[in-house]
Design a protein around this motif. Structure first.
Motif, short mmCIF file in Angstrom:
data_model
loop_
_atom_site.label_atom_id
_atom_site.label_comp_id
_atom_site.label_asym_id
_atom_site.label_seq_id
_atom_site.Cartn_x
_atom_site.Cartn_y
_atom_site.Cartn_z
N PRO A 122 0.71 -1.20 -0.07
CA PRO A 122 -0.09 0.17 0.00
C PRO A 122 0.63 1.86 -0.22
O PRO A 122 0.59 2.27 -0.88
N LYS A 123 1.77 1.40 0.92
CA LYS A 123 2.55 2.78 0.77
C LYS A 123 3.31 2.86 -0.26
O LYS A 123 3.32 3.98 -0.93
N VAL A 124 4.00 1.71 -1.00
CA VAL A 124 5.12 1.48 -2.58
C VAL A 124 3.44 2.26 -3.31
O VAL A 124 4.26 2.99 -4.67
N SER A 125 2.43 1.45 -3.60
CA SER A 125 1.71 2.31 -5.00
C SER A 125 1.11 3.15 -4.81
O SER A 125 1.11 3.89 -5.74
N GLN A 126 0.90 3.68 -3.41
CA GLN A 126 0.63 4.45 -3.15
C GLN A 126 1.59 6.02 -3.59
O GLN A 126 0.87 7.27 -3.89
N ALA A 127 2.27 5.58 -3.08
CA ALA A 127 3.23 7.04 -3.23
C ALA A 127 4.05 6.69 -4.87
O ALA A 127 3.79 7.90 -5.08
N THR A 178 17.34 8.38 -21.52
CA THR A 178 16.12 8.70 -21.71
C THR A 178 15.56 8.51 -20.21
O THR A 178 14.35 9.19 -20.28
N TYR A 179 15.06 6.84 -19.50
CA TYR A 179 14.58 6.69 -18.48
C TYR A 179 15.15 6.66 -17.20
O TYR A 179 14.26 6.60 -16.39
N ALA A 180 16.00 7.11 -17.24
CA ALA A 180 17.28 6.77 -16.25
C ALA A 180 16.53 7.32 -15.28
O ALA A 180 16.44 8.28 -15.39
N GLY A 181 16.87 6.35 -13.19
CA GLY A 181 16.05 7.38 -12.65
C GLY A 181 14.76 7.66 -12.38
O GLY A 181 14.09 9.26 -12.25
N ASN A 182 14.03 7.03 -13.58
CA ASN A 182 12.50 7.36 -13.70
C ASN A 182 11.35 7.95 -11.97
O ASN A 182 11.66 7.64 -11.03
N ALA A 183 11.12 9.46 -11.96
CA ALA A 183 10.63 9.64 -11.02
C ALA A 183 9.77 9.01 -10.36
O ALA A 183 9.13 9.26 -8.86
N VAL A 184 8.58 8.48 -11.37
CA VAL A 184 7.33 7.13 -10.03
C VAL A 184 8.37 6.12 -9.85
O VAL A 184 8.20 6.08 -8.01
N SER A 185 9.36 6.00 -10.46
CA SER A 185 10.58 4.01 -10.02
C SER A 185 11.28 4.45 -8.59
O SER A 185 11.21 4.07 -7.52
N CYS A 218 2.85 10.36 -9.73
CA CYS A 218 2.10 10.25 -10.99
C CYS A 218 1.62 10.94 -12.03
O CYS A 218 1.17 11.40 -12.64
N MET A 219 0.88 11.85 -10.62
CA MET A 219 -0.20 12.55 -10.46
C MET A 219 1.12 13.84 -10.53
O MET A 219 0.00 15.15 -10.84
N ASN A 220 2.02 14.23 -10.89
CA ASN A 220 3.08 15.79 -10.57
C ASN A 220 3.68 15.38 -11.81
O ASN A 220 3.72 16.85 -12.39
N LEU A 221 4.99 14.11 -11.88
CA LEU A 221 6.03 14.27 -12.77
C LEU A 221 5.78 12.97 -12.99
O LEU A 221 6.26 11.69 -12.27
N VAL A 222 5.44 11.95 -14.24
CA VAL A 222 5.83 11.22 -14.81
C VAL A 222 7.55 10.89 -15.44
O VAL A 222 8.30 9.88 -15.13
N HIS A 223 8.10 11.94 -16.48
CA HIS A 223 8.92 11.74 -16.82
C HIS A 223 10.14 12.95 -15.95
O HIS A 223 9.46 13.93 -17.18
#
Length: 444
Positions: free
Chosen positions: A57-62, A303-310, A67-72
């Protein structure tokens, strides 16, 4: 869902293997559900990825909030906050305070590629030494330092040049009995490494040595602490960088943040992935500023290194690990599982078929006698062909998802790090019943 299954069979590349039929639909904690109604206890964790369980729950919520602020937020354009917060969380749990320079990428293979590139640039030397039985990935450079199975590089012809293989202190690969003292295995392996540096790759041409602290695809074999200390000494003698690959065995899997902690050895480069973000694609290449300051801006990136969502998910993983006292749980559940497995291995009806129970924390391998690479005493019953696969399939039929590993007959246990005592007991019972049934059905 039948049409979707048919579509998958028709259009997903044959090069991708699958353990079971069906379509996964939901994961929750230690359990995985399929569209055909099956619900299984997952002792695979997506091959050591969902350490905190499916959909924590904590990880999925984070991740959802991010995702609602900055994805990439592309890492070569500017910093983004989750990247920096993750560094802030990781710094205090490093196995050595000198590890203070971070680069985040997407996968374990990419982290390995990056570490090889860095080592060559930093030292100005071309050669890389890797371990027999090691697994580091399926990309071009990672394939060249992978020796656990030929399937990972079969048909590729010449691989990346400048790679050399040295023995890992694993009794079976050395053709020795399971009872061989660890000190003897260590001494023999270190001798062969010194021989390699004298005969094949001169120290002045050797950039780095890469090793998994616990062999993953090679059979779940922990490196003895004295062997790791011996590697550190040899590397220090010759200015060779020591790359510690903890893609599978790191981030709490062995009961400490990092498996290397047991030896007290300082890595020059530490690699992490898999459990780092609990299912979101993320890897880490961690080193010392004094080394990474030798790199030029632009040498690393993606391109996707250190993705914000991850990265946001990984921050939540690090917090949950501490809030939920996960490392203490790993140690407790590990003791219970080892006790049960060792008792099974001593059962007179089972002991001729199990030759080793090994591992650290909740990364445990059970090796069965092999018909292909026999090590059993002369008076033992004939080994059962493909016994590990038979046991894994029997477990799946009974509701336990568990995997094999290596060219030998090894079953690997990778349950969630926050497994309950009841879940460990449930998984063990299914495994023990499966072993007994397979032996009864196939023994002569």
């Amino acid at each position: 869902m039948g049409s979707l299954q048919a579509l998958g069979k028709a259009h997903v590349t044959k090069g991708l293997g699958r353990l079971t039929h069906g379509i996964m639909s939901k994961g929750s904690g230690s359990y995985l559900e399929f569209t055909d109604g099956r619900k299984v206890l997952d002792f695979s964790c997506g091959i050591g990825v969902t350490g905190l369980g499916h959909c924590h729950p904590k990880v999925s919520q984070a991740a959802a909030d991010q995702c609602m602020n900055l994805v990439h937020g592309q890492c070569s354009i500017a910093f983004h906050a989750p990247y920096l917060r993750l560094i802030e969380k990781l710094l205090p749990v490093m196995p050595h305070p000198s590890l203070d320079s971070f680069f985040f990428w997407n996968s374990g293979s990419e982290a390995v590629e990056c570490s090889i590139k860095m080592a060559r640039i930093i030292t100005g030397r071309p050669n890389i030494i890797c371990m027999q039985g090691g697994y580091h990935g399926r990309t071009y450079g990672a394939m060249a330092v992978t020796t656990s199975k030929t399937i990972y590089f079969e048909g590729n012809g010449a691989l990346m040049p400048g790679t050399f293989k040295t023995p890992y202190p694993y009794w079976h690969q050395m053709g020795l009995p399971p009872t061989t003292p660890t000190a003897d295995l260590t001494q023999a392996a270190l001798y062969q490494l010194r021989l390699l540096l004298a005969q094949q790759s001169a120290p002045k041409d050797t950039a780095a040595l890469i090793i998994e602290t616990v062999l993953g695809e090679g059979g779940y074999v922990p490196a003895p602490p004295e062997f790791l200390r011996g590697l550190r000494q040899i590397c220090d003698e010759h200015g060779i960088l020591l790359i510690i690959d903890e893609v599978q065995c790191g981030f709490g899997r062995t009961g400490t943040w990092w498996a290397i902690e047991e030896s007290g050895v300082k890595p020059d480069i530490l690699l992490s992935a898999k459990g780092l973000a609990n299912g979101f694609p993320l890897s880490a290449v961690i080193s010392r500023t004094e080394l990474t300051d030798k790199l030029k801006p632009g040498m690393l990136g993606g391109t996707y290194a250190g993705n914000a969502v991850s990265c946001a998910a990984a921050v939540a993983v690090a917090e949950a690990m501490q809030e939920e006292k996960v490392l203490s749980n790993v140690k407790a559940r590990s003791a219970e599982l080892f006790s049960s497995l060792n008792s099974l291995a001593k059962d007179p009806a089972i002991s001729p078929y199990i030759v080793d129970v090994r591992g650290r924390g909740l990364m445990i391998g059970v090796e069965f006698a092999s018909a292909t690479f026999p090590v059993s005493p002369a008076n033992a019953p004939p080994p059962i062909a493909k016994v590990a696969s038979l046991v894994a399939q029997k477990c799946l039929e009974k509701g336990l998802l568990i995997l094999t590993t290596s060219i030998y007959e090894v079953i690997r246990f990778i349950p969630t790090l926050n497994s309950t005592a009841e879940e460990i007991k449930e998984g063990y019972k299914i495994f023990a019943d499966a072993v007994k049934e397979v032996i009864a059905e196939n023994s002569k």
